[in-house]
Design a protein around this motif. Structure first.
Motif, PDB file in Angstrom:
ATOM      1  N   HIS A 145       0.737  -4.827  22.418  1.00 42.39           N
ATOM      2  CA  HIS A 145       1.115  -4.158  21.173  1.00 42.39           C
ATOM      3  C   HIS A 145       1.703  -5.110  20.142  1.00 42.39           C
ATOM      4  CE1 HIS A 145       0.307  -0.326  22.983  1.00 42.39           C
ATOM      5  NE2 HIS A 145       1.045  -0.662  24.028  1.00 42.39           N
ATOM      6  N   SER A 146       1.656  -6.390  20.355  1.00 38.70           N
ATOM      7  CA  SER A 146       2.284  -7.322  19.435  1.00 38.70           C
ATOM      8  C   SER A 146       1.353  -7.778  18.314  1.00 38.70           C
ATOM      9  CB  SER A 146       2.803  -8.544  20.193  1.00 38.70           C
ATOM     10  OG  SER A 146       1.714  -9.260  20.733  1.00 38.70           O
ATOM     11  N   HIS A 147       0.098  -7.365  18.337  1.00 39.80           N
ATOM     12  CA  HIS A 147      -0.850  -7.796  17.320  1.00 39.80           C
ATOM     13  C   HIS A 147      -1.032  -6.694  16.286  1.00 39.80           C
ATOM     14  CE1 HIS A 147      -1.676 -11.241  19.772  1.00 39.80           C
ATOM     15  NE2 HIS A 147      -1.949 -10.463  20.803  1.00 39.80           N
ATOM     16  N   ARG A 148      -0.124  -6.645  15.328  1.00 42.86           N
ATOM     17  CA  ARG A 148      -0.180  -5.643  14.262  1.00 42.86           C
ATOM     18  C   ARG A 148      -1.012  -6.186  13.107  1.00 42.86           C
ATOM     19  NH1 ARG A 148       1.198  -1.368  16.972  1.00 42.86           N
ATOM     20  NH2 ARG A 148       3.257  -1.455  17.832  1.00 42.86           N
ATOM     21  N   LEU A 149      -1.773  -5.308  12.470  1.00 40.65           N
ATOM     22  CA  LEU A 149      -2.565  -5.686  11.313  1.00 40.65           C
ATOM     23  C   LEU A 149      -1.764  -5.422  10.044  1.00 40.65           C
ATOM     24  CD1 LEU A 149      -6.009  -4.164  12.327  1.00 40.65           C
ATOM     25  CD2 LEU A 149      -5.299  -6.538  12.478  1.00 40.65           C
ATOM     26  N   SER A 150      -1.977  -6.263   9.046  1.00 39.64           N
ATOM     27  CA  SER A 150      -1.272  -6.066   7.786  1.00 39.64           C
ATOM     28  C   SER A 150      -1.878  -4.877   7.040  1.00 39.64           C
ATOM     29  CB  SER A 150      -1.361  -7.326   6.930  1.00 39.64           C
ATOM     30  OG  SER A 150      -2.700  -7.533   6.516  1.00 39.64           O
ATOM     31  N   ASP A 151      -1.168  -4.410   6.034  1.00 42.41           N
ATOM     32  CA  ASP A 151      -1.649  -3.271   5.249  1.00 42.41           C
ATOM     33  C   ASP A 151      -2.939  -3.620   4.510  1.00 42.41           C
ATOM     34  OD1 ASP A 151       0.447  -1.708   6.089  1.00 42.41           O
ATOM     35  OD2 ASP A 151       1.720  -2.209   4.364  1.00 42.41           O
ATOM     36  N   ASP A 152      -3.048  -4.857   4.022  1.00 41.48           N
ATOM     37  CA  ASP A 152      -4.267  -5.276   3.331  1.00 41.48           C
ATOM     38  C   ASP A 152      -5.465  -5.255   4.265  1.00 41.48           C
ATOM     39  OD1 ASP A 152      -2.837  -5.686   1.000  1.00 41.48           O
ATOM     40  OD2 ASP A 152      -2.483  -7.816   1.441  1.00 41.48           O
ATOM     41  N   THR A 153      -5.280  -5.736   5.473  1.00 42.28           N
ATOM     42  CA  THR A 153      -6.367  -5.763   6.446  1.00 42.28           C
ATOM     43  C   THR A 153      -6.786  -4.354   6.833  1.00 42.28           C
ATOM     44  OG1 THR A 153      -5.477  -7.837   7.294  1.00 42.28           O
ATOM     45  CG2 THR A 153      -7.107  -6.706   8.652  1.00 42.28           C
ATOM     46  N   LEU A 154      -5.813  -3.469   7.024  1.00 41.36           N
ATOM     47  CA  LEU A 154      -6.144  -2.085   7.359  1.00 41.36           C
ATOM     48  C   LEU A 154      -6.905  -1.411   6.224  1.00 41.36           C
ATOM     49  CD1 LEU A 154      -2.879  -0.860   9.111  1.00 41.36           C
ATOM     50  CD2 LEU A 154      -5.122  -1.169  10.145  1.00 41.36           C
ATOM     51  N   GLU A 155      -6.522  -1.696   4.984  1.00 40.37           N
ATOM     52  CA  GLU A 155      -7.219  -1.110   3.832  1.00 40.37           C
ATOM     53  C   GLU A 155      -8.653  -1.625   3.750  1.00 40.37           C
ATOM     54  OE1 GLU A 155      -7.864   1.422   0.865  1.00 40.37           O
ATOM     55  OE2 GLU A 155      -6.034   1.297   2.059  1.00 40.37           O
ATOM     56  N   LYS A 156      -8.871  -2.906   4.023  1.00 47.10           N
ATOM     57  CA  LYS A 156     -10.229  -3.457   4.032  1.00 47.10           C
ATOM     58  C   LYS A 156     -11.071  -2.807   5.118  1.00 47.10           C
ATOM     59  CE  LYS A 156      -9.084  -8.023   2.220  1.00 47.10           C
ATOM     60  NZ  LYS A 156      -9.017  -9.464   2.537  1.00 47.10           N
ATOM     61  N   ILE A 157     -10.477  -2.585   6.278  1.00 49.51           N
ATOM     62  CA  ILE A 157     -11.197  -1.943   7.378  1.00 49.51           C
ATOM     63  C   ILE A 157     -11.586  -0.519   7.005  1.00 49.51           C
ATOM     64  CG2 ILE A 157     -10.932  -1.065   9.743  1.00 49.51           C
ATOM     65  CD1 ILE A 157      -9.213  -3.560  10.305  1.00 49.51           C
ATOM     66  N   ARG A 158     -10.658   0.199   6.394  1.00 47.35           N
ATOM     67  CA  ARG A 158     -10.957   1.586   5.987  1.00 47.35           C
ATOM     68  C   ARG A 158     -12.054   1.640   4.935  1.00 47.35           C
ATOM     69  NH1 ARG A 158      -4.955   2.144   5.967  1.00 47.35           N
ATOM     70  NH2 ARG A 158      -4.447   3.033   7.990  1.00 47.35           N
ATOM     71  N   LYS A 159     -12.022   0.725   3.960  1.00 44.69           N
ATOM     72  CA  LYS A 159     -13.060   0.699   2.929  1.00 44.69           C
ATOM     73  C   LYS A 159     -14.419   0.385   3.536  1.00 44.69           C
ATOM     74  CE  LYS A 159     -10.212  -0.561  -1.027  1.00 44.69           C
ATOM     75  NZ  LYS A 159      -9.891  -1.605  -2.019  1.00 44.69           N
ATOM     76  N   ARG A 160     -14.451  -0.585   4.433  1.00 39.94           N
ATOM     77  CA  ARG A 160     -15.712  -0.958   5.074  1.00 39.94           C
ATOM     78  C   ARG A 160     -16.254   0.194   5.919  1.00 39.94           C
ATOM     79  NH1 ARG A 160     -20.348  -3.262   4.762  1.00 39.94           N
ATOM     80  NH2 ARG A 160     -21.086  -4.156   6.687  1.00 39.94           N
ATOM     81  N   GLN A 161     -15.370   0.894   6.608  1.00 38.12           N
ATOM     82  CA  GLN A 161     -15.797   2.040   7.412  1.00 38.12           C
ATOM     83  C   GLN A 161     -16.371   3.139   6.527  1.00 38.12           C
ATOM     84  OE1 GLN A 161     -15.849   2.117  10.719  1.00 38.12           O
ATOM     85  NE2 GLN A 161     -16.728   4.158  10.728  1.00 38.12           N
ATOM     86  N   ALA A 162     -15.728   3.378   5.377  1.00 36.67           N
ATOM     87  CA  ALA A 162     -16.230   4.397   4.449  1.00 36.67           C
ATOM     88  C   ALA A 162     -17.598   4.001   3.904  1.00 36.67           C
ATOM     89  CB  ALA A 162     -15.239   4.604   3.317  1.00 36.67           C
ATOM     90  N   GLU A 163     -17.800   2.713   3.602  1.00 40.37           N
ATOM     91  CA  GLU A 163     -19.106   2.253   3.127  1.00 40.37           C
ATOM     92  C   GLU A 163     -20.184   2.449   4.188  1.00 40.37           C
ATOM     93  OE1 GLU A 163     -18.754  -1.802   1.983  1.00 40.37           O
ATOM     94  OE2 GLU A 163     -17.361  -1.374   0.328  1.00 40.37           O
ATOM     95  N   LEU A 164     -19.871   2.123   5.418  1.00 42.33           N
ATOM     96  CA  LEU A 164     -20.854   2.278   6.495  1.00 42.33           C
ATOM     97  C   LEU A 164     -21.193   3.743   6.736  1.00 42.33           C
ATOM     98  CD1 LEU A 164     -19.597  -0.374   9.064  1.00 42.33           C
ATOM     99  CD2 LEU A 164     -21.654  -0.482   7.661  1.00 42.33           C
ATOM    100  N   GLU A 165     -20.185   4.601   6.674  1.00 39.16           N
ATOM    101  CA  GLU A 165     -20.445   6.028   6.872  1.00 39.16           C
ATOM    102  C   GLU A 165     -21.257   6.599   5.726  1.00 39.16           C
ATOM    103  OE1 GLU A 165     -16.666   7.844   7.526  1.00 39.16           O
ATOM    104  OE2 GLU A 165     -16.500   7.073   9.567  1.00 39.16           O
ATOM    105  N   ALA A 166     -21.062   6.087   4.506  1.00 42.54           N
ATOM    106  CA  ALA A 166     -21.832   6.569   3.365  1.00 42.54           C
ATOM    107  C   ALA A 166     -23.292   6.135   3.467  1.00 42.54           C
ATOM    108  CB  ALA A 166     -21.227   6.049   2.069  1.00 42.54           C
TER     109      ALA A 166
END
Length: 58
Positions: free
Chosen positions: A28-49
């Motif tokens: 549990h020590s490998h936390r992602l930054s907020d910027d990285t999480l936002e990039k992941i969410r955007k990429r996931q939304a693009e793939l789902e679209a």
């Protein structure tokens, strides 16, 4: 089994158990930054679209 065999067996088991505890503690020590999480969410939304909407393809 001679004493040296038991010692080697105990050391090997200790190393296995120790590495499992280390893996559990560091899981549990490998936390992602907020910027990285936002990039992941955007990429996931693009793939789902891009994916075709096949909701009844059973």
């Amino acid at each position: 089994m001679p004493i040296s065999g038991w010692i080697i067996l105990l050391v090997a088991l200790g190393m296995i158990v120790g590495s499992l505890f280390l893996l559990r503690d560091s899981a549990h020590s490998h936390r992602l930054s907020d910027d990285t999480l936002e990039k992941i969410r955007k990429r996931q939304a693009e793939l789902e679209a891009r994916e075709p909407k096949d909701e009844d393809w059973t």
